[in-house]
Design a protein around this motif. Structure first.
Motif, PDB file in Angstrom:
ATOM      1  N   VAL A 180      50.797  48.116  55.972  1.00 41.79           N
ATOM      2  CA  VAL A 180      50.582  47.009  56.916  1.00 41.79           C
ATOM      3  C   VAL A 180      51.362  45.775  56.478  1.00 41.79           C
ATOM      4  CG1 VAL A 180      48.821  45.391  57.758  1.00 41.79           C
ATOM      5  CG2 VAL A 180      48.355  47.844  57.771  1.00 41.79           C
ATOM      6  N   GLN A 181      51.529  45.614  55.167  1.00 44.39           N
ATOM      7  CA  GLN A 181      52.294  44.485  54.639  1.00 44.39           C
ATOM      8  C   GLN A 181      53.798  44.719  54.718  1.00 44.39           C
ATOM      9  OE1 GLN A 181      50.756  41.551  53.765  1.00 44.39           O
ATOM     10  NE2 GLN A 181      49.048  42.682  54.649  1.00 44.39           N
ATOM     11  N   GLY A 182      54.204  45.904  55.231  1.00 42.56           N
ATOM     12  CA  GLY A 182      55.622  46.186  55.407  1.00 42.56           C
ATOM     13  C   GLY A 182      56.304  46.760  54.172  1.00 42.56           C
ATOM     14  N   ARG A 183      55.505  47.267  53.239  1.00 42.53           N
ATOM     15  CA  ARG A 183      56.084  47.822  52.015  1.00 42.53           C
ATOM     16  C   ARG A 183      55.872  49.324  51.968  1.00 42.53           C
ATOM     17  NH1 ARG A 183      52.787  46.270  48.624  1.00 42.53           N
ATOM     18  NH2 ARG A 183      51.716  44.573  49.633  1.00 42.53           N
ATOM     19  N   ASP A 184      56.733  50.008  51.211  1.00 48.59           N
ATOM     20  CA  ASP A 184      56.562  51.452  51.031  1.00 48.59           C
ATOM     21  C   ASP A 184      56.062  51.762  49.622  1.00 48.59           C
ATOM     22  OD1 ASP A 184      58.824  50.913  49.572  1.00 48.59           O
ATOM     23  OD2 ASP A 184      60.061  52.473  50.497  1.00 48.59           O
ATOM     24  N   TYR A 185      55.416  50.795  48.988  1.00 46.93           N
ATOM     25  CA  TYR A 185      54.852  50.964  47.649  1.00 46.93           C
ATOM     26  C   TYR A 185      53.607  50.089  47.513  1.00 46.93           C
ATOM     27  CZ  TYR A 185      57.216  46.534  46.933  1.00 46.93           C
ATOM     28  OH  TYR A 185      57.642  45.229  47.070  1.00 46.93           O
ATOM     29  N   VAL A 186      52.711  50.514  46.640  1.00 44.90           N
ATOM     30  CA  VAL A 186      51.446  49.816  46.388  1.00 44.90           C
ATOM     31  C   VAL A 186      51.610  48.892  45.190  1.00 44.90           C
ATOM     32  CG1 VAL A 186      48.997  50.123  45.802  1.00 44.90           C
ATOM     33  CG2 VAL A 186      50.141  51.767  47.307  1.00 44.90           C
ATOM     34  N   THR A 187      51.006  47.709  45.273  1.00 40.14           N
ATOM     35  CA  THR A 187      50.983  46.766  44.149  1.00 40.14           C
ATOM     36  C   THR A 187      49.544  46.639  43.640  1.00 40.14           C
ATOM     37  OG1 THR A 187      50.517  44.796  45.466  1.00 40.14           O
ATOM     38  CG2 THR A 187      52.845  45.433  45.236  1.00 40.14           C
ATOM     39  N   PRO A 188      49.367  46.124  42.426  1.00 40.64           N
ATOM     40  CA  PRO A 188      48.005  45.876  41.948  1.00 40.64           C
ATOM     41  C   PRO A 188      47.222  44.953  42.880  1.00 40.64           C
ATOM     42  CG  PRO A 188      49.535  45.742  40.121  1.00 40.64           C
ATOM     43  CD  PRO A 188      50.361  45.859  41.379  1.00 40.64           C
ATOM     44  N   ASP A 189      47.907  43.991  43.481  1.00 34.18           N
ATOM     45  CA  ASP A 189      47.212  43.082  44.401  1.00 34.18           C
ATOM     46  C   ASP A 189      46.687  43.803  45.641  1.00 34.18           C
ATOM     47  OD1 ASP A 189      47.472  40.865  42.776  1.00 34.18           O
ATOM     48  OD2 ASP A 189      49.321  40.174  43.738  1.00 34.18           O
ATOM     49  N   ASP A 190      47.356  44.859  46.078  1.00 31.88           N
ATOM     50  CA  ASP A 190      46.847  45.655  47.200  1.00 31.88           C
ATOM     51  C   ASP A 190      45.503  46.270  46.833  1.00 31.88           C
ATOM     52  OD1 ASP A 190      49.213  45.141  48.650  1.00 31.88           O
ATOM     53  OD2 ASP A 190      50.171  46.964  47.876  1.00 31.88           O
ATOM     54  N   VAL A 191      45.438  46.831  45.629  1.00 31.30           N
ATOM     55  CA  VAL A 191      44.198  47.461  45.163  1.00 31.30           C
ATOM     56  C   VAL A 191      43.101  46.406  45.029  1.00 31.30           C
ATOM     57  CG1 VAL A 191      43.118  48.784  43.297  1.00 31.30           C
ATOM     58  CG2 VAL A 191      45.494  49.269  43.965  1.00 31.30           C
ATOM     59  N   LYS A 192      43.425  45.281  44.438  1.00 38.36           N
ATOM     60  CA  LYS A 192      42.446  44.202  44.261  1.00 38.36           C
ATOM     61  C   LYS A 192      41.934  43.690  45.605  1.00 38.36           C
ATOM     62  CE  LYS A 192      44.247  42.196  39.976  1.00 38.36           C
ATOM     63  NZ  LYS A 192      44.809  40.955  39.420  1.00 38.36           N
ATOM     64  N   TYR A 193      42.838  43.567  46.566  1.00 40.32           N
ATOM     65  CA  TYR A 193      42.459  43.057  47.883  1.00 40.32           C
ATOM     66  C   TYR A 193      41.503  44.012  48.597  1.00 40.32           C
ATOM     67  CZ  TYR A 193      42.820  41.138  52.583  1.00 40.32           C
ATOM     68  OH  TYR A 193      42.515  40.599  53.808  1.00 40.32           O
ATOM     69  N   MET A 194      41.767  45.301  48.486  1.00 36.63           N
ATOM     70  CA  MET A 194      40.973  46.291  49.215  1.00 36.63           C
ATOM     71  C   MET A 194      39.667  46.656  48.512  1.00 36.63           C
ATOM     72  SD  MET A 194      42.625  46.508  51.949  1.00 36.63           S
ATOM     73  CE  MET A 194      41.472  47.638  52.697  1.00 36.63           C
ATOM     74  N   ALA A 195      39.595  46.491  47.198  1.00 34.45           N
ATOM     75  CA  ALA A 195      38.430  46.947  46.433  1.00 34.45           C
ATOM     76  C   ALA A 195      37.089  46.423  46.952  1.00 34.45           C
ATOM     77  CB  ALA A 195      38.613  46.630  44.955  1.00 34.45           C
ATOM     78  N   PRO A 196      36.918  45.135  47.233  1.00 39.22           N
ATOM     79  CA  PRO A 196      35.600  44.694  47.719  1.00 39.22           C
ATOM     80  C   PRO A 196      35.201  45.344  49.050  1.00 39.22           C
ATOM     81  CG  PRO A 196      36.866  42.817  46.945  1.00 39.22           C
ATOM     82  CD  PRO A 196      37.812  43.990  46.979  1.00 39.22           C
ATOM     83  N   CYS A 197      36.157  45.524  49.954  1.00 38.14           N
ATOM     84  CA  CYS A 197      35.855  46.133  51.256  1.00 38.14           C
ATOM     85  C   CYS A 197      35.540  47.621  51.134  1.00 38.14           C
ATOM     86  CB  CYS A 197      37.027  45.951  52.215  1.00 38.14           C
ATOM     87  SG  CYS A 197      37.393  44.248  52.602  1.00 38.14           S
ATOM     88  N   VAL A 198      36.171  48.283  50.178  1.00 41.82           N
ATOM     89  CA  VAL A 198      36.007  49.728  50.026  1.00 41.82           C
ATOM     90  C   VAL A 198      34.808  50.068  49.140  1.00 41.82           C
ATOM     91  CG1 VAL A 198      37.082  51.826  49.107  1.00 41.82           C
ATOM     92  CG2 VAL A 198      38.455  50.204  50.414  1.00 41.82           C
ATOM     93  N   LEU A 199      34.540  49.270  48.125  1.00 48.63           N
ATOM     94  CA  LEU A 199      33.544  49.651  47.127  1.00 48.63           C
ATOM     95  C   LEU A 199      32.173  49.002  47.282  1.00 48.63           C
ATOM     96  CD1 LEU A 199      35.785  49.632  43.925  1.00 48.63           C
ATOM     97  CD2 LEU A 199      35.198  51.563  45.409  1.00 48.63           C
ATOM     98  N   SER A 200      32.094  47.806  47.857  1.00 49.34           N
ATOM     99  CA  SER A 200      30.822  47.069  47.821  1.00 49.34           C
ATOM    100  C   SER A 200      29.683  47.777  48.561  1.00 49.34           C
ATOM    101  CB  SER A 200      30.998  45.642  48.329  1.00 49.34           C
ATOM    102  OG  SER A 200      31.388  45.634  49.669  1.00 49.34           O
ATOM    103  N   HIS A 201      29.976  48.524  49.609  1.00 47.56           N
ATOM    104  CA  HIS A 201      28.902  49.225  50.326  1.00 47.56           C
ATOM    105  C   HIS A 201      28.592  50.581  49.705  1.00 47.56           C
ATOM    106  CE1 HIS A 201      32.529  50.840  52.229  1.00 47.56           C
ATOM    107  NE2 HIS A 201      31.812  51.856  52.680  1.00 47.56           N
ATOM    108  N   ARG A 202      29.304  50.935  48.652  1.00 49.54           N
ATOM    109  CA  ARG A 202      29.134  52.236  48.018  1.00 49.54           C
ATOM    110  C   ARG A 202      28.396  52.161  46.692  1.00 49.54           C
ATOM    111  NH1 ARG A 202      34.399  53.359  50.682  1.00 49.54           N
ATOM    112  NH2 ARG A 202      34.209  55.483  51.484  1.00 49.54           N
ATOM    113  N   ILE A 203      28.008  50.973  46.273  1.00 49.12           N
ATOM    114  CA  ILE A 203      27.283  50.851  45.012  1.00 49.12           C
ATOM    115  C   ILE A 203      25.904  50.262  45.289  1.00 49.12           C
ATOM    116  CG2 ILE A 203      29.404  50.557  43.675  1.00 49.12           C
ATOM    117  CD1 ILE A 203      28.648  47.566  43.413  1.00 49.12           C
TER     118      ILE A 203
END
Length: 175
Positions: free
Chosen positions: A124-147
């Protein structure tokens, strides 16, 4: 890749009559949980204008076809995620499992979901690679309802998304 379907759901925590909270095993199947909150004053005024003369939902048009959704899912396989970032995703999820503030940690499905969501966010950010900031940005949305936080942690007024943000600060980021 994820199965070719999409479910969007809303949750109203105020009106629970006749409804029941989903069990953890079912919540784990939702890729993301996004909290929207209330609109700003300007946004709420714009809502009034949009609904002033007609209901815009009556003329709603699809923005994506099934084929388009499948193509976007196939695109995920082209988004590169370095081995060090895959390891980072795993360490974040494992960090939820052996922490004294957590009663129930993120499942392996959550690990896979964080991996997919990070790759999707990079695309979505227009890149063909993942950065640490991508993981950090998505972690609260992906993990908070699972713990599930421990009862002591909840009594202290802590929320799962707060714990996830603190976890992000403690797990070493790959360089």
């Amino acid at each position: 890749l994820p199965r070719p379907f999409m479910v969007l759901a809303t949750q109203n925590p105020v009106e629970l009559e006749g409804t029941f909270p989903l069990p953890e095993a079912e919540l784990d199947r939702f890729l993301l949980r996004v909290r929207l909150g209330y609109p700003s004053e300007a946004e709420e005024a714009a809502i009034l204008l949009r609904f002033q003369d007609e209901d815009p939902l009556d003329n709603l048009e699809p923005v994506l076809t099934e084929e388009g959704l499948l193509e976007m899912q196939r695109l995920l396989s082209t988004i590169h995620c370095d081995d060090s970032l895959r390891s980072y995703v795993v360490r974040l999820c494992q960090g939820t499992r052996d922490h004294n503030m957590v009663e129930l940690g993120a499942s392996p499905r959550a690990t896979l979901s964080l991996y997919w969501a990070s790759r999707a966010y990079a695309a979505v950010q227009g890149r063909d690679y993942v950065t640490p900031d991508d993981v950090k940005y998505m972690a609260p949305c992906v993990l908070s309802h699972r713990i599930i936080l421990s009862s002591q942690t909840r009594l202290r007024g802590r929320e799962p998304q707060d714990f996830i943000r603190e976890l992000i600060e403690t797990v070493p980021v790959p360089v």
